[in-house]
Design a protein around this motif. Structure first.
Motif, PDB file in Angstrom:
ATOM      1  N   ILE A   6      -1.465  13.688 -39.215  1.00 36.84           N
ATOM      2  CA  ILE A   6      -2.308  12.491 -39.295  1.00 36.84           C
ATOM      3  C   ILE A   6      -1.506  11.297 -39.805  1.00 36.84           C
ATOM      4  O   ILE A   6      -1.630  10.178 -39.289  1.00 36.84           O
ATOM      5  N   ARG A   7      -0.657  11.526 -40.811  1.00 36.67           N
ATOM      6  CA  ARG A   7       0.174  10.428 -41.313  1.00 36.67           C
ATOM      7  C   ARG A   7       1.102   9.906 -40.225  1.00 36.67           C
ATOM      8  O   ARG A   7       1.326   8.692 -40.105  1.00 36.67           O
ATOM      9  N   GLN A   8       1.642  10.810 -39.400  1.00 38.42           N
ATOM     10  CA  GLN A   8       2.491  10.382 -38.287  1.00 38.42           C
ATOM     11  C   GLN A   8       1.692   9.537 -37.289  1.00 38.42           C
ATOM     12  O   GLN A   8       2.186   8.533 -36.774  1.00 38.42           O
ATOM     13  N   ASP A   9       0.441   9.959 -37.027  1.00 36.12           N
ATOM     14  CA  ASP A   9      -0.419   9.180 -36.132  1.00 36.12           C
ATOM     15  C   ASP A   9      -0.658   7.778 -36.690  1.00 36.12           C
ATOM     16  O   ASP A   9      -0.549   6.777 -35.961  1.00 36.12           O
ATOM     17  N   LEU A  10      -0.979   7.701 -37.977  1.00 35.90           N
ATOM     18  CA  LEU A  10      -1.280   6.408 -38.585  1.00 35.90           C
ATOM     19  C   LEU A  10      -0.047   5.502 -38.612  1.00 35.90           C
ATOM     20  O   LEU A  10      -0.164   4.287 -38.414  1.00 35.90           O
ATOM     21  N   GLU A  11       1.123   6.081 -38.855  1.00 39.00           N
ATOM     22  CA  GLU A  11       2.359   5.285 -38.842  1.00 39.00           C
ATOM     23  C   GLU A  11       2.612   4.726 -37.444  1.00 39.00           C
ATOM     24  O   GLU A  11       3.003   3.558 -37.285  1.00 39.00           O
ATOM     25  N   ALA A  12       2.401   5.551 -36.402  1.00 39.63           N
ATOM     26  CA  ALA A  12       2.607   5.099 -35.029  1.00 39.63           C
ATOM     27  C   ALA A  12       1.621   3.993 -34.667  1.00 39.63           C
ATOM     28  O   ALA A  12       1.986   2.992 -34.031  1.00 39.63           O
ATOM     29  N   LEU A  13       0.363   4.149 -35.065  1.00 39.28           N
ATOM     30  CA  LEU A  13      -0.651   3.136 -34.782  1.00 39.28           C
ATOM     31  C   LEU A  13      -0.380   1.853 -35.560  1.00 39.28           C
ATOM     32  O   LEU A  13      -0.613   0.754 -35.055  1.00 39.28           O
ATOM     33  N   ALA A  14       0.139   1.979 -36.771  1.00 38.50           N
ATOM     34  CA  ALA A  14       0.472   0.793 -37.559  1.00 38.50           C
ATOM     35  C   ALA A  14       1.631   0.025 -36.926  1.00 38.50           C
ATOM     36  O   ALA A  14       1.624  -1.205 -36.889  1.00 38.50           O
ATOM     37  N   ARG A  15       2.634   0.757 -36.415  1.00 37.21           N
ATOM     38  CA  ARG A  15       3.765   0.094 -35.754  1.00 37.21           C
ATOM     39  C   ARG A  15       3.304  -0.658 -34.513  1.00 37.21           C
ATOM     40  O   ARG A  15       3.860  -1.709 -34.162  1.00 37.21           O
ATOM     41  N   ALA A  16       2.281  -0.124 -33.836  1.00 36.14           N
ATOM     42  CA  ALA A  16       1.747  -0.780 -32.638  1.00 36.14           C
ATOM     43  C   ALA A  16       0.802  -1.919 -32.996  1.00 36.14           C
ATOM     44  O   ALA A  16       0.341  -2.641 -32.108  1.00 36.14           O
ATOM     45  N   GLY A  17       0.498  -2.088 -34.281  1.00 34.24           N
ATOM     46  CA  GLY A  17      -0.395  -3.155 -34.702  1.00 34.24           C
ATOM     47  C   GLY A  17      -1.864  -2.844 -34.518  1.00 34.24           C
ATOM     48  O   GLY A  17      -2.714  -3.731 -34.594  1.00 34.24           O
ATOM     49  N   THR A  18      -2.195  -1.568 -34.274  1.00 35.66           N
ATOM     50  CA  THR A  18      -3.572  -1.177 -33.984  1.00 35.66           C
ATOM     51  C   THR A  18      -4.379  -0.943 -35.253  1.00 35.66           C
ATOM     52  O   THR A  18      -5.592  -1.148 -35.268  1.00 35.66           O
ATOM     53  N   VAL A  19      -3.732  -0.479 -36.317  1.00 39.54           N
ATOM     54  CA  VAL A  19      -4.367  -0.328 -37.625  1.00 39.54           C
ATOM     55  C   VAL A  19      -3.390  -0.836 -38.676  1.00 39.54           C
ATOM     56  O   VAL A  19      -2.208  -1.067 -38.388  1.00 39.54           O
ATOM     57  N   THR A  20      -3.892  -0.990 -39.891  1.00 46.23           N
ATOM     58  CA  THR A  20      -3.042  -1.337 -41.028  1.00 46.23           C
ATOM     59  C   THR A  20      -3.068  -0.170 -42.008  1.00 46.23           C
ATOM     60  O   THR A  20      -4.148   0.303 -42.389  1.00 46.23           O
TER      61      THR A  20
END
Length: 272
Positions: free
Chosen positions: A53-67
């Motif tokens: 899950i942390r890997q998912d959130l890091e990937a989404l944060a890099r894409a600017g989709t979440v903070t």
């Protein structure tokens, strides 16, 4: 019951594993719906480890989709999102398909058209695939749209060069603008991330906004295609004011106040 049968029953009762992009799309939806999520609750929901899950959130944060926040994530700030295409294309798909069908019906044999990158514009390309052409020239900055139309008899595809944006499979930048400046088109199908009556149409990426503005200038007609969720949204970079649009194609769930605002500005609107 034997141990083997118990294990088989447990596996049969377990929810099916999601593809990575599908799981991340659902994570984004949960963040947007709840305003904040934690790693622990996401791990429980999807039945996977907190590390994943942390890997998912890091990937989404890099894409600017979440903070990213302590122990979880919150929605990205307004105007900063540049959501990956694989997530965007699952949203409002039925509406985007209807918009693509309506837009494709405007195209006539012998024309030169520009198809901008986006998940609604790719539906136009998919509709064009189903027709017979004697001569159609398609200019695009989108890799996936070029692939959709490659190898079709009577269709000539011209790709613009430039810097690849991985979130949208699109090309932008000075090289793309230089190539486009030497061309002209009958019609532009423009994909946007937001439409605000006072600001105009917008997109998250400044390079793409600059290229989109040039697309408008070299085209005889500009058709903006967007599902109703884009009304009232503002992204970082302004492409053009509403006066630059000849036609907007959207879906029937468009809010009445925005329909009236467009009509007041003499923008032709088609709802499908």
């Amino acid at each position: 019951m034997s141990a083997r049968r118990k294990e088989a029953a447990r596996k049969a009762a377990a929810p099916p594993k999601l593809l990575v992009e599908e799981r991340r799309r659902l994570i984004v939806e949960q963040v947007e719906a709840k305003g904040r999520v934690t790693v622990e609750e996401l791990a429980r929901r999807f039945g996977i480890s907190a590390v994943t899950i942390r890997q998912d959130l890091e990937a989404l944060a890099r894409a600017g989709t979440v903070t990213r926040s302590h122990g979880g994530a919150i929605p990205a700030g307004p105007g900063t999102q540049d959501t990956p295409l694989t997530i965007k294309e699952t949203r409002h798909h039925a509406q985007k398909r209807r918009i693509g069908e309506a837009a494709a019906r405007l195209v006539q044999d012998g024309e030169t058209i520009i198809i901008d990158s986006g998940t609604t514009t790719v539906e136009i390309a998919r509709q064009l695939r189903q027709r017979r052409w004697n001569a159609l020239t398609v200019i695009t900055n989108a890799l996936n749209i070029a692939l959709e139309l490659s190898g079709i008899a009577g269709v000539r595809v011209m790709m613009l060069g430039g810097l690849l944006r991985q979130t949208s499979y699109s090309l932008a930048g000075p090289d793309a603008e230089q190539a486009l400046s030497r061309l002209s088109a009958d019609r532009l199908f423009l994909g946007v991330d937001g439409l605000d009556p006072d600001v105009g149409v917008t997109t998250p990426d400044p390079l793409e906004a600059s290229l989109n503005a040039l697309m408008i200038r070299v085209s005889r007609q500009t058709v903006a295609v967007l599902d109703a969720s884009k009304f009232g949204q503002r992204s970082l970079s302004v492409i053009a004011p509403l006066a630059s649009l000849d036609l907007v194609i959207s879906d029937t769930s468009a809010p009445d106040d925005y329909v009236q605002a467009l009509e007041a500005r003499n923008v032709t609107l088609k709802l499908v």
